[in-house]
Write an enzyme that holds these catalytic residues in place. Structure first.
Site, mmCIF file in Angstrom:
data_model
loop_
_atom_site.group_PDB
_atom_site.id
_atom_site.type_symbol
_atom_site.label_atom_id
_atom_site.label_comp_id
_atom_site.label_asym_id
_atom_site.label_seq_id
_atom_site.Cartn_x
_atom_site.Cartn_y
_atom_site.Cartn_z
ATOM 1 N N PHE A 11 17.592 1.414 -12.094
ATOM 2 C CA PHE A 11 17.421 0.911 -13.458
ATOM 3 C C PHE A 11 16.708 -0.454 -13.442
ATOM 4 O O PHE A 11 15.569 -0.582 -13.930
ATOM 5 C CB PHE A 11 18.803 0.862 -14.131
ATOM 6 C CG PHE A 11 18.905 -0.049 -15.312
ATOM 7 C CD1 PHE A 11 17.987 0.034 -16.356
ATOM 8 C CD2 PHE A 11 19.925 -0.994 -15.390
ATOM 9 C CE1 PHE A 11 18.079 -0.818 -17.452
ATOM 10 C CE2 PHE A 11 20.025 -1.833 -16.480
ATOM 11 C CZ PHE A 11 19.098 -1.760 -17.507
ATOM 12 N N ASP A 31 13.555 2.742 -1.494
ATOM 13 C CA ASP A 31 14.722 3.356 -2.144
ATOM 14 C C ASP A 31 15.107 4.626 -1.405
ATOM 15 O O ASP A 31 14.243 5.317 -0.868
ATOM 16 C CB ASP A 31 14.404 3.674 -3.630
ATOM 17 C CG ASP A 31 15.648 3.669 -4.486
ATOM 18 O OD1 ASP A 31 16.523 4.516 -4.256
ATOM 19 O OD2 ASP A 31 15.758 2.809 -5.382
ATOM 20 N N SER A 75 21.694 -1.153 -4.287
ATOM 21 C CA SER A 75 23.162 -1.008 -4.233
ATOM 22 C C SER A 75 23.589 -0.164 -5.419
ATOM 23 O O SER A 75 23.093 -0.373 -6.533
ATOM 24 C CB SER A 75 23.872 -2.366 -4.344
ATOM 25 O OG SER A 75 25.268 -2.158 -4.507
ATOM 26 N N LYS A 91 27.926 -0.928 3.036
ATOM 27 C CA LYS A 91 26.849 -1.061 4.031
ATOM 28 C C LYS A 91 25.602 -1.706 3.428
ATOM 29 O O LYS A 91 24.981 -2.567 4.045
ATOM 30 C CB LYS A 91 26.489 0.315 4.594
ATOM 31 C CG LYS A 91 27.474 0.827 5.620
ATOM 32 C CD LYS A 91 26.974 2.168 6.114
ATOM 33 C CE LYS A 91 27.530 2.529 7.456
ATOM 34 N NZ LYS A 91 27.036 3.849 7.887
ATOM 35 N N ASN A 99 19.363 -6.724 6.878
ATOM 36 C CA ASN A 99 18.027 -6.194 7.192
ATOM 37 C C ASN A 99 16.942 -6.812 6.305
ATOM 38 O O ASN A 99 15.843 -7.110 6.776
ATOM 39 C CB ASN A 99 18.020 -4.668 7.040
ATOM 40 C CG ASN A 99 18.870 -3.998 8.105
ATOM 41 O OD1 ASN A 99 19.019 -4.522 9.205
ATOM 42 N ND2 ASN A 99 19.445 -2.850 7.776
ATOM 43 N N LYS A 105 12.605 -13.199 6.838
ATOM 44 C CA LYS A 105 12.458 -14.234 7.877
ATOM 45 C C LYS A 105 11.247 -13.929 8.774
ATOM 46 O O LYS A 105 10.428 -14.810 9.056
ATOM 47 C CB LYS A 105 13.739 -14.282 8.711
ATOM 48 C CG LYS A 105 13.717 -15.248 9.856
ATOM 49 C CD LYS A 105 15.118 -15.396 10.431
ATOM 50 C CE LYS A 105 15.073 -15.918 11.846
ATOM 51 N NZ LYS A 105 14.976 -14.855 12.854
ATOM 52 N N TYR A 145 32.566 -3.114 -3.734
ATOM 53 C CA TYR A 145 31.364 -3.686 -4.357
ATOM 54 C C TYR A 145 31.457 -5.211 -4.357
ATOM 55 O O TYR A 145 30.545 -5.906 -3.901
ATOM 56 C CB TYR A 145 31.266 -3.147 -5.779
ATOM 57 C CG TYR A 145 30.065 -3.595 -6.579
ATOM 58 C CD1 TYR A 145 28.783 -3.205 -6.237
ATOM 59 C CD2 TYR A 145 30.235 -4.400 -7.713
ATOM 60 C CE1 TYR A 145 27.689 -3.599 -7.005
ATOM 61 C CE2 TYR A 145 29.149 -4.788 -8.483
ATOM 62 C CZ TYR A 145 27.885 -4.390 -8.125
ATOM 63 O OH TYR A 145 26.804 -4.767 -8.884
ATOM 64 N N TYR A 159 21.357 -17.802 5.988
ATOM 65 C CA TYR A 159 19.923 -17.730 6.337
ATOM 66 C C TYR A 159 19.180 -18.928 5.752
ATOM 67 O O TYR A 159 18.231 -19.436 6.352
ATOM 68 C CB TYR A 159 19.298 -16.413 5.851
ATOM 69 C CG TYR A 159 19.314 -15.340 6.917
ATOM 70 C CD1 TYR A 159 20.521 -14.782 7.322
ATOM 71 C CD2 TYR A 159 18.151 -14.909 7.534
ATOM 72 C CE1 TYR A 159 20.554 -13.807 8.316
ATOM 73 C CE2 TYR A 159 18.169 -13.934 8.529
ATOM 74 C CZ TYR A 159 19.371 -13.394 8.906
ATOM 75 O OH TYR A 159 19.404 -12.439 9.895
HETATM 76 P P1 NAD Z 1 20.951 1.483 -9.965
HETATM 77 O O1 NAD Z 1 22.015 2.314 -9.331
HETATM 78 O O2 NAD Z 1 20.211 2.035 -11.121
HETATM 79 O O3 NAD Z 1 19.885 1.024 -8.892
HETATM 80 C C1 NAD Z 1 20.198 0.800 -7.550
HETATM 81 C C2 NAD Z 1 19.077 1.398 -6.710
HETATM 82 O O4 NAD Z 1 19.329 1.106 -5.327
HETATM 83 C C3 NAD Z 1 18.993 2.920 -6.826
HETATM 84 O O5 NAD Z 1 17.654 3.308 -7.037
HETATM 85 C C4 NAD Z 1 19.511 3.412 -5.479
HETATM 86 O O6 NAD Z 1 18.997 4.664 -5.132
HETATM 87 C C5 NAD Z 1 19.079 2.284 -4.567
HETATM 88 N N1 NAD Z 1 19.855 2.177 -3.324
HETATM 89 C C6 NAD Z 1 21.198 2.079 -3.204
HETATM 90 N N2 NAD Z 1 21.546 2.019 -1.912
HETATM 91 C C7 NAD Z 1 20.382 2.054 -1.202
HETATM 92 C C8 NAD Z 1 20.083 2.013 0.197
HETATM 93 N N3 NAD Z 1 21.036 1.931 1.118
HETATM 94 N N4 NAD Z 1 18.783 2.052 0.569
HETATM 95 C C9 NAD Z 1 17.790 2.132 -0.353
HETATM 96 N N5 NAD Z 1 18.034 2.189 -1.681
HETATM 97 C C10 NAD Z 1 19.315 2.153 -2.098
HETATM 98 O O7 NAD Z 1 21.663 0.095 -10.364
HETATM 99 P P2 NAD Z 1 21.099 -1.133 -11.202
HETATM 100 O O8 NAD Z 1 21.941 -1.278 -12.401
HETATM 101 O O9 NAD Z 1 19.632 -1.042 -11.332
HETATM 102 O O10 NAD Z 1 21.464 -2.339 -10.220
HETATM 103 C C11 NAD Z 1 20.490 -2.895 -9.340
HETATM 104 C C12 NAD Z 1 21.063 -4.108 -8.631
HETATM 105 O O11 NAD Z 1 21.491 -5.076 -9.585
HETATM 106 C C13 NAD Z 1 22.274 -3.803 -7.764
HETATM 107 O O12 NAD Z 1 22.188 -4.555 -6.576
HETATM 108 C C14 NAD Z 1 23.442 -4.268 -8.595
HETATM 109 O O13 NAD Z 1 24.519 -4.682 -7.798
HETATM 110 C C15 NAD Z 1 22.842 -5.429 -9.363
HETATM 111 N N6 NAD Z 1 23.546 -5.657 -10.637
HETATM 112 C C16 NAD Z 1 23.350 -4.840 -11.717
HETATM 113 C C17 NAD Z 1 24.044 -5.078 -12.888
HETATM 114 C C18 NAD Z 1 23.827 -4.242 -14.127
HETATM 115 O O14 NAD Z 1 24.422 -4.537 -15.165
HETATM 116 N N7 NAD Z 1 22.989 -3.238 -14.125
HETATM 117 C C19 NAD Z 1 24.970 -6.114 -12.962
HETATM 118 C C20 NAD Z 1 25.183 -6.893 -11.828
HETATM 119 C C21 NAD Z 1 24.451 -6.665 -10.677
#
Ligand code: NAD
Ligand code: UDP
Length: 327
Positions: A11, A31, A75, A91, A99, A105, A145, A159
């Site tokens: 998203f 992704d 994530s 993870k 990574n 870096k 989480y 880092y």
């Molecule tokens: P989302 O689930 O739509 O997007 C996360 C993306 O990461 C997905 O496309 C997923 O396939 C990819 N992904 C997950 N694990 C992966 C891996 N090991 N390797 C490669 N790709 C991987 O979620 P989002 O709402 O877009 O959130 C994106 C980021 O923003 C996240 O890190 C989340 O913690 C952070 N965040 C979002 C919100 C929110 O309100 N949407 C709030 C706080 C933090």
């Protein structure tokens, strides 16, 4: 710039891909589609400055050529998603952060970590300022989480301090908009899908818990401003306009014109009672604050979800139609 965006098919990540391309940069989207979708980026696949690498970032990634910025957004983010994928969530927050920091870096790139208001847990301080250390249950179900993101922040600061990396940490509060998954289990997609289908809206607990919802375009603008600044400490980005979940459900019923009733269901474990960002720091550092009124943002999101539902209905009708008959 040549920018790596992990979670770029999600998203928030897909909106970041759009923004960096629109600003004239080259984007490498990494992704593994665990919670993301190809539809989110299919309009970009033919773009000459866009590249998709299908890869699990919890394993190391080596890239040829220069990289100027790494934004780590991979994530699962919805509680439903990270409860379904607890170990991949731990993870990607730990190994994935390691990574991506290693990549930044090696390339001398600036780095931005997508952290979260969940580092404050079920907060005892309200609204939440960056100085607050939080109130997190490490062994609770949400710990997978929250603690992954807290570790990710600690690693990012290490880092920065030890290697002198130019790092940034954005603590994102509930963000919404087009390209959320209709079935990701978060309050907003659930309520909109339920209202549009005429199903009851499921409010957990008595609905007195609060959240503060920020529209995606506002968040993206804040992230871009932060990336260009040399400031390593965490910065809250979110909309301070707080609403109870019950009022939010009523707002969505009104907006959709739905006849759906509200039903109450048990409150999930460790569900934060309140959440609202103090954005004084973002205002001062970035001259940033959200511009999109909730009604306006919700209307745009609703239009998106209506299209998604219409497509789903169309696909279902196509599957039912006898061969050669166009429904
Ligand atoms: P989302 O689930 O739509 O997007 C996360 C993306 O990461 C997905 O496309 C997923 O396939 C990819 N992904 C997950 N694990 C992966 C891996 N090991 N390797 C490669 N790709 C991987 O979620 P989002 O709402 O877009 O959130 C994106 C980021 O923003 C996240 O890190 C989340 O913690 C952070 N965040 C979002 C919100 C929110 O309100 N949407 C709030 C706080 C933090
Ligand atoms: N919630 C709800 N009904 C739903 C989904 C969520 O009442 O169908 C509540 C949830 O318990 C929480 C709030 O809405 O109090 C926001 O939940 P969400 O999953 O969107 O994200 P969170 O802010 O908890 O990470």
């Amino acid at each position: 710039m040549r920018v790596v965006i992990t979670g770029g098919a999600g998203f928030i990540g897909s909106h970041l891909c759009d923004r960096f391309l629109a600003d004239g940069h080259e984007v490498i989207c990494v992704d593994n589609f665990i919670t993301g979708r190809r539809e989110n980026i299919e309009h970009l696949t033919a773009h000459p400055r866009f590249q998709l690498i299908e890869h699990n970032i919890s394993h190391p990634l080596h890239l040829d050529g220069p990289v100027d910025a790494v934004l780590h957004f991979a994530s699962p983010a919805s509680p439903g998603d990270y409860l379904r994928h607890p170990i991949p969530t731990l993870k990607v927050g730990s190994l994935g952060t390691h990574n991506t920091l290693g990549l930044a870096k090696a390339k001398g790139a600036r780095y931005l970590l997508a952290s979260t208001s969940e580092v404050y847990g079920d907060p005892e301080v309200h609204p939440q300022r960056e100085e607050y250390w939080g109130h997190v249950n490490p062994i609770g179900v949400r710990g997978v989480y929250d603690e992954a993101k807290r570790f990710a922040e600690a690693l990012t600061m290490a880092y920065h301090r030890y290697h002198g990396l130019n790092t940034h940490i954005v603590r994102i509060f509930n963000t919404y908009g087009p390209r959320m998954r209709l079935d990701d289990g978060r309050a907003l997609p659930n309520f909109m899908a339920q209202a549009l289908r005429g199903d009851p809206l499921t409010v957990y607990g008595d609905g007195s818990q609060t959240r503060s919802f920020c529209y995606i375009d506002d968040l993206v603008e804040g992230i871009v401003r932060l990336l260009h600044l040399d400031y390593a400490g965490p910065v809250n980005l979110g909309n301070p306009n707080e609403v109870s979940i019950l009022d939010f459900a009523k707002e969505i019923i009104e907006l959709t014109g739905s006849q759906s009733p509200i039903v109450f269901a048990p409150l999930p474990e460790d569900d934060p009672r309140v959440r609202r960002p103090d954005i004084s720091l973002a205002r001062k550092l970035l001259n940033w604050e959200p511009r999109t009124d909730r009604r306006e943002g919700l209307a745009r999101t609703l239009a998106y979800f209506r299209r998604c539902l219409a497509q789903q209905t169309g696909r279902a009708a196509n599957q039912r139609a006898p061969e050669g008959v166009v429904p």
